[in-house]
Design a protein around this motif. Structure first.
Motif, PDB file in Angstrom:
ATOM      1  N   ASP A 190     -31.373   5.550  12.293  1.00 55.44           N
ATOM      2  CA  ASP A 190     -31.152   5.099  10.914  1.00 55.44           C
ATOM      3  C   ASP A 190     -29.709   5.270  10.451  1.00 55.44           C
ATOM      4  O   ASP A 190     -29.414   5.061   9.284  1.00 55.44           O
ATOM      5  CB  ASP A 190     -32.074   5.861   9.960  1.00 55.44           C
ATOM      6  CG  ASP A 190     -33.541   5.548  10.216  1.00 55.44           C
ATOM      7  OD1 ASP A 190     -33.848   4.418  10.641  1.00 55.44           O
ATOM      8  OD2 ASP A 190     -34.378   6.446   9.990  1.00 55.44           O
ATOM      9  N   ILE A 191     -28.823   5.672  11.347  1.00 51.18           N
ATOM     10  CA  ILE A 191     -27.412   5.829  10.993  1.00 51.18           C
ATOM     11  C   ILE A 191     -26.617   4.756  11.725  1.00 51.18           C
ATOM     12  O   ILE A 191     -26.568   4.738  12.950  1.00 51.18           O
ATOM     13  CB  ILE A 191     -26.870   7.221  11.380  1.00 51.18           C
ATOM     14  CG1 ILE A 191     -27.696   8.329  10.722  1.00 51.18           C
ATOM     15  CG2 ILE A 191     -25.386   7.341  11.013  1.00 51.18           C
ATOM     16  CD1 ILE A 191     -27.373   9.730  11.238  1.00 51.18           C
ATOM     17  N   THR A 192     -26.017   3.861  10.947  1.00 49.06           N
ATOM     18  CA  THR A 192     -25.234   2.776  11.560  1.00 49.06           C
ATOM     19  C   THR A 192     -23.745   3.108  11.520  1.00 49.06           C
ATOM     20  O   THR A 192     -23.300   3.977  10.757  1.00 49.06           O
ATOM     21  CB  THR A 192     -25.459   1.445  10.820  1.00 49.06           C
ATOM     22  OG1 THR A 192     -24.871   1.529   9.514  1.00 49.06           O
ATOM     23  CG2 THR A 192     -26.941   1.090  10.728  1.00 49.06           C
ATOM     24  N   LEU A 193     -22.996   2.380  12.325  1.00 48.32           N
ATOM     25  CA  LEU A 193     -21.545   2.532  12.282  1.00 48.32           C
ATOM     26  C   LEU A 193     -21.012   2.140  10.906  1.00 48.32           C
ATOM     27  O   LEU A 193     -20.031   2.716  10.434  1.00 48.32           O
ATOM     28  CB  LEU A 193     -20.875   1.690  13.365  1.00 48.32           C
ATOM     29  CG  LEU A 193     -21.166   2.067  14.819  1.00 48.32           C
ATOM     30  CD1 LEU A 193     -20.290   1.240  15.757  1.00 48.32           C
ATOM     31  CD2 LEU A 193     -20.982   3.540  15.082  1.00 48.32           C
ATOM     32  N   ALA A 216     -14.033 -12.738   7.998  1.00 45.62           N
ATOM     33  CA  ALA A 216     -13.813 -11.788   9.094  1.00 45.62           C
ATOM     34  C   ALA A 216     -14.312 -10.401   8.707  1.00 45.62           C
ATOM     35  O   ALA A 216     -14.935  -9.703   9.520  1.00 45.62           O
ATOM     36  CB  ALA A 216     -12.327 -11.748   9.463  1.00 45.62           C
ATOM     37  N   GLU A 217     -14.064  -9.997   7.462  1.00 52.56           N
ATOM     38  CA  GLU A 217     -14.546  -8.702   6.991  1.00 52.56           C
ATOM     39  C   GLU A 217     -16.077  -8.662   7.003  1.00 52.56           C
ATOM     40  O   GLU A 217     -16.677  -7.669   7.432  1.00 52.56           O
ATOM     41  CB  GLU A 217     -14.028  -8.403   5.589  1.00 52.56           C
ATOM     42  CG  GLU A 217     -14.512  -7.065   5.059  1.00 52.56           C
ATOM     43  CD  GLU A 217     -13.999  -6.762   3.660  1.00 52.56           C
ATOM     44  OE1 GLU A 217     -13.827  -5.571   3.357  1.00 52.56           O
ATOM     45  OE2 GLU A 217     -13.776  -7.704   2.874  1.00 52.56           O
ATOM     46  N   LYS A 219     -21.003  -6.698   9.424  1.00 52.16           N
ATOM     47  CA  LYS A 219     -22.316  -7.060   9.986  1.00 52.16           C
ATOM     48  C   LYS A 219     -22.479  -6.452  11.377  1.00 52.16           C
ATOM     49  O   LYS A 219     -23.539  -5.922  11.715  1.00 52.16           O
ATOM     50  CB  LYS A 219     -22.469  -8.576  10.043  1.00 52.16           C
ATOM     51  CG  LYS A 219     -23.805  -9.033  10.571  1.00 52.16           C
ATOM     52  CD  LYS A 219     -23.915 -10.546  10.573  1.00 52.16           C
ATOM     53  CE  LYS A 219     -25.246 -10.978  11.142  1.00 52.16           C
ATOM     54  NZ  LYS A 219     -25.351 -12.439  11.234  1.00 52.16           N
ATOM     55  N   ARG A 220     -21.419  -6.503  12.177  1.00 52.04           N
ATOM     56  CA  ARG A 220     -21.492  -5.924  13.522  1.00 52.04           C
ATOM     57  C   ARG A 220     -21.662  -4.415  13.449  1.00 52.04           C
ATOM     58  O   ARG A 220     -22.430  -3.825  14.213  1.00 52.04           O
ATOM     59  CB  ARG A 220     -20.252  -6.288  14.322  1.00 52.04           C
ATOM     60  CG  ARG A 220     -20.239  -7.781  14.659  1.00 52.04           C
ATOM     61  CD  ARG A 220     -19.190  -8.117  15.635  1.00 52.04           C
ATOM     62  NE  ARG A 220     -19.600  -7.578  16.934  1.00 52.04           N
ATOM     63  CZ  ARG A 220     -19.014  -7.904  18.062  1.00 52.04           C
ATOM     64  NH1 ARG A 220     -18.012  -8.741  18.073  1.00 52.04           N
ATOM     65  NH2 ARG A 220     -19.421  -7.379  19.198  1.00 52.04           N
TER      66      ARG A 220
END
Length: 166
Positions: A73-76, A130-131, A136-137
């Motif tokens: 549950d922890i994203t970059l 781009a941001e 999103k990535r």
């Protein structure tokens, strides 16, 4: 765009906390020693992770820091925004307006201003897209995915509290 070192350090700390034996909290001085950064600097970084709900601070003799959420549950993006903030990193200073509007003496100001607006809008659209792609990535990559290539059963959990005693 430039990211602070604190983002990378935060990711390393999160992996350390994820691999911590028995999920025991780790004191800030142990983390700062291992990362070779000042404890006061690390505490500022850890405070941001606590405020974001990524890390839990435990105040007791045996306290320290531990994960507040599952690594799945922890994203970059969570980490990036905790450290760098959640605002846009795209900011226009209207430099083109200040430079070109004053130099367009042979053209009507309205024509130059309209051309500048179109050009600036185009550039800002590219940067904003781009941001959005960047964020999103980051949103689609979790700490669990970062650790997917480590067989924790084979690698073993680490008691960083013992591993760091000198």
């Amino acid at each position: 765009m430039k990211m602070s070192n604190a983002v990378e350090q935060s990711l390393v700390v999160l992996v350390m906390l994820a691999l911590q034996k028995d999920e025991l909290p780790i004191k800030s001085y142990l983390l700062s020693n291992r990362l070779e950064v000042s404890e006061s600097y690390l505490k500022k970084t850890m405070r941001k992770l606590v405020v974001a709900g990524i890390v839990q601070a435990i105040a007791s003799k045996e306290g320290g820091f531990k994960l507040a959420r599952s690594i799945a549950d922890i994203t970059l993006l969570d980490v990036y925004e905790a450290i760098e903030g959640d605002g846009s990193f795209i900011h226009s200073t209207q430099l083109a307006d200040r430079i070109f509007l004053n130099q367009a003496s042979n053209k009507p100001v309205e024509d130059v201003q309209q051309a500048l607006e179109v050009a600036v809008d185009d550039v800002l659209t590219v940067f904003n897209d781009a941001e959005a792609d960047f964020k999103k990535r980051l949103q689609n990559y979790t700490i669990a995915k970062l650790l997917q290539h480590i067989n924790v059963d084979e690698f073993g959990k680490i008691d960083w509290r013992q591993a760091m005693v000198k």
